[in-house]
Structures are given as structure tokens and as C-alpha cells.
Enzyme design. Structure first.
Site, short mmCIF file in Angstrom:
data_model
loop_
_atom_site.label_atom_id
_atom_site.label_comp_id
_atom_site.label_asym_id
_atom_site.label_seq_id
_atom_site.Cartn_x
_atom_site.Cartn_y
_atom_site.Cartn_z
N ARG A 1 -1.05 -85.43 8.79
CA ARG A 1 -2.42 -85.52 8.27
C ARG A 1 -2.94 -84.17 7.78
O ARG A 1 -3.89 -84.09 7.01
CB ARG A 1 -3.37 -86.02 9.36
CG ARG A 1 -3.04 -87.40 9.87
CD ARG A 1 -3.86 -87.71 11.10
NE ARG A 1 -3.47 -86.79 12.18
CZ ARG A 1 -4.14 -86.61 13.31
NH1 ARG A 1 -5.24 -87.28 13.53
NH2 ARG A 1 -3.70 -85.77 14.22
N HIS B 1 -22.52 -53.58 5.36
CA HIS B 1 -23.79 -53.97 6.00
C HIS B 1 -23.74 -53.89 7.52
O HIS B 1 -22.68 -53.99 8.13
CB HIS B 1 -24.15 -55.42 5.62
CG HIS B 1 -24.29 -55.64 4.16
ND1 HIS B 1 -23.99 -56.85 3.57
CD2 HIS B 1 -24.69 -54.84 3.14
CE1 HIS B 1 -24.21 -56.79 2.27
NE2 HIS B 1 -24.63 -55.57 1.99
N LYS C 1 -20.29 -59.79 14.59
CA LYS C 1 -19.93 -60.86 13.66
C LYS C 1 -18.50 -61.31 13.92
O LYS C 1 -17.60 -60.48 14.06
CB LYS C 1 -20.00 -60.36 12.21
CG LYS C 1 -21.37 -59.91 11.77
CD LYS C 1 -21.32 -59.36 10.35
CE LYS C 1 -22.69 -58.87 9.92
NZ LYS C 1 -22.63 -58.26 8.57
N TYR D 1 -19.37 -66.94 9.04
CA TYR D 1 -19.35 -66.02 10.18
C TYR D 1 -20.47 -66.35 11.15
O TYR D 1 -21.54 -66.79 10.78
CB TYR D 1 -19.37 -64.56 9.74
CG TYR D 1 -20.46 -64.17 8.77
CD1 TYR D 1 -21.59 -63.50 9.21
CD2 TYR D 1 -20.32 -64.43 7.42
CE1 TYR D 1 -22.58 -63.12 8.31
CE2 TYR D 1 -21.30 -64.06 6.51
CZ TYR D 1 -22.43 -63.39 6.98
OH TYR D 1 -23.41 -63.02 6.09
N ASP E 1 -32.28 -54.42 8.67
CA ASP E 1 -31.17 -54.49 7.73
C ASP E 1 -30.79 -53.09 7.26
O ASP E 1 -31.65 -52.26 6.98
CB ASP E 1 -31.61 -55.35 6.54
CG ASP E 1 -30.46 -55.81 5.69
OD1 ASP E 1 -29.34 -55.89 6.18
OD2 ASP E 1 -30.71 -56.10 4.50
N ASP F 1 -26.72 -53.51 -2.84
CA ASP F 1 -25.51 -52.81 -2.44
C ASP F 1 -25.18 -51.62 -3.34
O ASP F 1 -24.47 -50.71 -2.93
CB ASP F 1 -24.32 -53.78 -2.40
CG ASP F 1 -24.40 -54.73 -1.22
OD1 ASP F 1 -25.27 -54.54 -0.35
OD2 ASP F 1 -23.58 -55.67 -1.17
#
Length: 188
Positions: free
Chosen positions: A15, A54, A64, A124, A135, A162
């Protein structure tokens, strides 16, 4: 070792296959520490898309657990922990839908990835919620970090954010070294 490459085991039959992408006790035994509070999923249409470098500052630092669910990426983790003997050094790993690998990027590391195939999707888990006021990042092409990005002829695809992130030399790290230097990645 703070950054971990996780090799998942696939169970296959006629499968297809099945894999556990998160099993708290198994991953904790491999050094993946933290309680996940949010799942994120991105799609990058073009080859050569860079997302990063980041991180989130305390009090909303994020660990993460990253995997590629469609296509392929090279995933990077850069040590940005103040006082670390491996400050500014990085590790990299190819993650793909085919190989099923995951990368654990703990708090104190800047994270980025480069897409190697069109329409690449990355999923993630993170250990804290997104907090815009926390941030941060380092510019992708900082020569002191020295990532040799395998870019297509047209160069990288970048967000406006960025393109203007600071250099590592201009960064005052809020992350403390925890006594565990960055080491080369090996599959677990």
C-alpha cells in the site's frame, strides 16, 4: 549534541508506508527537548527559495522539529548562543519527502532552508507560539557564517524581510551557551 538529525523508520507494504513523525518518549531519548505548541507548514513554489536565517528571542524562543513533506531542502542550523565555542558555525542536512529525515533545531540556533525542488513543502513543530515582537534573524549570505548555498543560476528567491536582516557581527545575542557545543550531524 544540541542539534539532532532524526532518521525515521518507515514501515512499508504494497500500500505504501507508515512512519511515526513524532513520538515524545522516543524523541526525548534522542535529545529532542520541549513541548510542542504549534505546527507550521510552508510551500515554496520556486527552486532556490531561502527562508531564514530565523529565530525567536526569549521569552518566546522556539525549538523546531523540521521535516520536508514534499520535494527537498537543505536545512541549516547556525549556533548563535553567546559564549559558545561554536558561535557562528553551522550544520546542514538534506531533508526530503523521500528520505523522511527530520532536524531538531533548539532555541539558540538560527534556522534556514533552501528549496531544491519546485513546490516544496516543509512542516515543523515549534515549542512556542509565533511572537512578532520576538522575531529575529541573520542575513542569509553573511560571509562570517560562510554557508555555500547551492543556488540555481538565477540566485535565491528571498522575502523582503530576509534581504535586510543584520549581519552576525551586528547581532547582540540574547541566547546563552548551555555547555553543549555544536557537533557534526549524525543520523539517530
Amino acid at each position: 549534541m544540541p542539534v539532532r538529525l532524526i532518521e525515521t523508520r518507515r514501515f512499508g507494504d504494497d500500500r505504501g508506508w507508515f512512519v511515526e513523525t513524532w513520538a515524545e518518549a522516543k524523541w526525548a531519548a534522542q535529545g529532542v527537548e520541549g513541548r510542542f505548541v504549534q505546527d507550521n507548514h510552508s510551500m515554496s513554489a520556486q527552486v532556490g527559495t531561502i527562508r531564514g536565517l530565523h529565530f525567536q528571542r526569549p521569552p518566546h524562543g522556539q525549538g523546531k522539529l523540521v521535516r520536508c513533506v514534499r520535494g527537498a531542502i537543505i536545512d541549516y542550523a547556525v549556533d548563535v548562543r553567546r559564549g559558545s565555542p561554536t558561535y557562528g558555525r553551522f550544520v546542514e542536512a538534506e531533508l526530503s519527502a523521500e528520505n523522511g529525515r527530520q532536524l531538531w533545531v533548539p532555541i539558540g540556533f538560527a534556522h534556514a532552508f533552501l528549496t531544491l525542488q519546485p513546490n516544496t513543502e516543509v512542516a515543523y513543530k515549534v515549542t512556542d507560539v509565533y511572537a512578532p515582537d520576538c522575531d529575529g534573524g541573520i542575513v542569509w549570505n553573511d560571509p562570517t557564517i560562510g554557508i555555500d548555498w547551492p543556488l540555481p543560476d538565477g540566485g535565491p528567491v528571498l522575502s523582503d524581510k530576509d534581504k535586510v536582516l543584520p549581519m552576525l557581527a551586528d547581532f547582540d545575542s540574547p541566547f546563552d551557551y548551555d555547555g553543549r557545543p555544536l557537533e557534526p550531524l549524525t543520523g539517530v
